[in-house]
Every structure is written in C-alpha cells, then in structure tokens.
Design a protein around this motif. Structure first.
Motif, short mmCIF file in Angstrom:
data_model
loop_
_atom_site.label_atom_id
_atom_site.label_comp_id
_atom_site.label_asym_id
_atom_site.label_seq_id
_atom_site.Cartn_x
_atom_site.Cartn_y
_atom_site.Cartn_z
N GLY A 295 -36.00 10.31 19.28
CA GLY A 295 -35.67 9.29 19.75
C GLY A 295 -36.25 7.71 20.20
N ARG A 296 -37.03 7.59 20.58
CA ARG A 296 -38.35 6.31 20.34
C ARG A 296 -38.38 6.30 18.85
NH1 ARG A 296 -38.84 3.51 24.73
NH2 ARG A 296 -40.86 2.75 24.66
N LEU A 297 -38.92 7.11 18.63
CA LEU A 297 -39.22 6.69 16.78
C LEU A 297 -37.99 6.25 15.91
CD1 LEU A 297 -41.67 9.47 16.34
CD2 LEU A 297 -42.07 7.23 16.48
N ILE A 298 -36.92 6.65 16.77
CA ILE A 298 -35.56 6.41 15.42
C ILE A 298 -35.02 4.87 16.32
CG2 ILE A 298 -32.89 6.35 16.08
CD1 ILE A 298 -33.70 9.62 15.92
N LYS A 299 -36.29 4.60 17.83
CA LYS A 299 -34.75 3.29 18.70
C LYS A 299 -36.13 2.08 17.47
CE LYS A 299 -33.08 4.92 22.76
NZ LYS A 299 -31.90 5.63 22.08
N GLN A 300 -37.45 2.81 17.57
CA GLN A 300 -37.84 1.23 16.82
C GLN A 300 -37.70 0.95 15.23
OE1 GLN A 300 -40.46 -0.25 18.66
NE2 GLN A 300 -39.75 0.40 20.51
N THR A 301 -37.46 2.01 14.89
CA THR A 301 -36.80 2.52 13.44
C THR A 301 -36.38 0.92 13.11
OG1 THR A 301 -37.98 4.17 13.08
CG2 THR A 301 -36.66 3.70 11.44
N GLN B 67 -29.40 1.79 8.27
CA GLN B 67 -28.72 1.95 10.46
C GLN B 67 -27.73 2.56 10.25
OE1 GLN B 67 -30.12 0.15 12.62
NE2 GLN B 67 -31.30 -1.60 11.90
N ALA B 68 -27.10 2.88 9.47
CA ALA B 68 -25.62 3.49 9.50
C ALA B 68 -26.13 5.33 9.58
CB ALA B 68 -25.08 3.68 8.47
N MET B 69 -26.82 5.14 8.53
CA MET B 69 -27.24 6.71 8.31
C MET B 69 -28.52 7.00 9.84
SD MET B 69 -28.39 9.49 7.11
CE MET B 69 -27.07 9.22 5.13
N LEU B 70 -29.13 6.11 10.28
CA LEU B 70 -29.73 6.26 11.62
C LEU B 70 -29.37 7.16 13.09
CD1 LEU B 70 -32.51 3.77 11.53
CD2 LEU B 70 -33.27 6.05 11.87
N LYS B 71 -27.92 6.50 12.36
CA LYS B 71 -27.36 6.93 13.75
C LYS B 71 -26.70 7.80 13.73
CE LYS B 71 -23.68 5.01 16.39
NZ LYS B 71 -22.79 3.52 16.66
N GLU B 72 -26.64 8.43 12.10
CA GLU B 72 -25.80 9.77 12.23
C GLU B 72 -27.28 10.83 12.23
OE1 GLU B 72 -24.23 11.08 8.10
OE2 GLU B 72 -23.57 8.62 8.03
N PHE B 73 -29.01 10.22 11.71
CA PHE B 73 -29.99 10.78 12.13
C PHE B 73 -30.59 11.58 13.91
CE2 PHE B 73 -34.59 11.09 12.49
CZ PHE B 73 -34.44 12.47 11.52
N GLU B 74 -29.98 10.22 14.02
CA GLU B 74 -29.70 10.58 16.07
C GLU B 74 -28.88 11.22 16.36
OE1 GLU B 74 -30.55 7.28 18.77
OE2 GLU B 74 -29.24 7.23 17.84
N ALA B 75 -28.10 11.54 15.69
CA ALA B 75 -26.91 12.28 16.43
C ALA B 75 -27.39 14.42 15.91
CB ALA B 75 -25.44 12.31 16.20
N SER B 76 -28.04 13.77 14.49
CA SER B 76 -28.32 15.36 14.39
C SER B 76 -29.20 16.05 15.04
CB SER B 76 -28.72 14.99 13.20
OG SER B 76 -27.38 14.48 12.08
#
Length: 89
Positions: free
Chosen positions: A11-17, A36-45
């Motif tokens: 989660g922290r790595l995603i936020k930094q990305t 950014q849109a894909m990161l949101k989906e990735f984070e949810a997954s």
C-alpha cells in the motif's frame, strides 16, 4: 521498530508510485491518466486477503504498470520492490 505486513508495505509503495507519477513532469499526461487509473484498480485488487486475490488480474495490472512506467528509474524501482511483497508476481 514495528514490523509491517506485506499488504501495508505494498500500500505504501502504491502511494509513493502515485505521488511520483503526479509530480514527474517528464511523463506524458496520457500515461499519467492511464497509470493512475490502473494504480487505483491495482490497489483495490491487492487490498483483499492474498487468498482472495485474482492473481491473473493482479499480474495483468502489474505488468501493464511496469510496461508503462519502467522507463522512469524511480518508478521502476518502486514497482520492482512490489515483487518482494506480492509472492506470485
């Protein structure tokens, strides 16, 4: 020093990305919007328990992000670090 779970670190790595993408002026706007849109989906997954994650979907999302962002060394490093915390990547 407190130990953090793999999910917390991812989660922290995603936020930094996400932050680096937003701040990097060399990344084209279209790439920023797509990733950014894909990161949101990735984070949810990856935010659900690992046993409940759709591994194929997570892999597809991850490799899309890696393909789009690996040309930027800081982002490539963050994405590569995620491999240490998501066992099936």
């Amino acid at each position: 020093m407190a130990e953090h779970s793999d999910a917390y670190i991812v989660g922290r790595l995603i936020k930094q990305t996400r932050l680096l993408i937003a701040m990097d002026d060399t990344i084209p706007m279209e790439t920023k919007l797509q990733t950014q849109a894909m990161l949101k989906e990735f984070e949810a997954s990856v935010s659900v328990a690992e046993t409940e994650q759709d591994r194929e979907e997570v892999r597809g999302q991850y490799y899309f992000l890696y393909d789009q962002l690996s040309a930027y060394p800081d982002l490539e490093a963050l994405l590569s670090a995620m491999r240490n915390f998501i066992s099936y990547l």
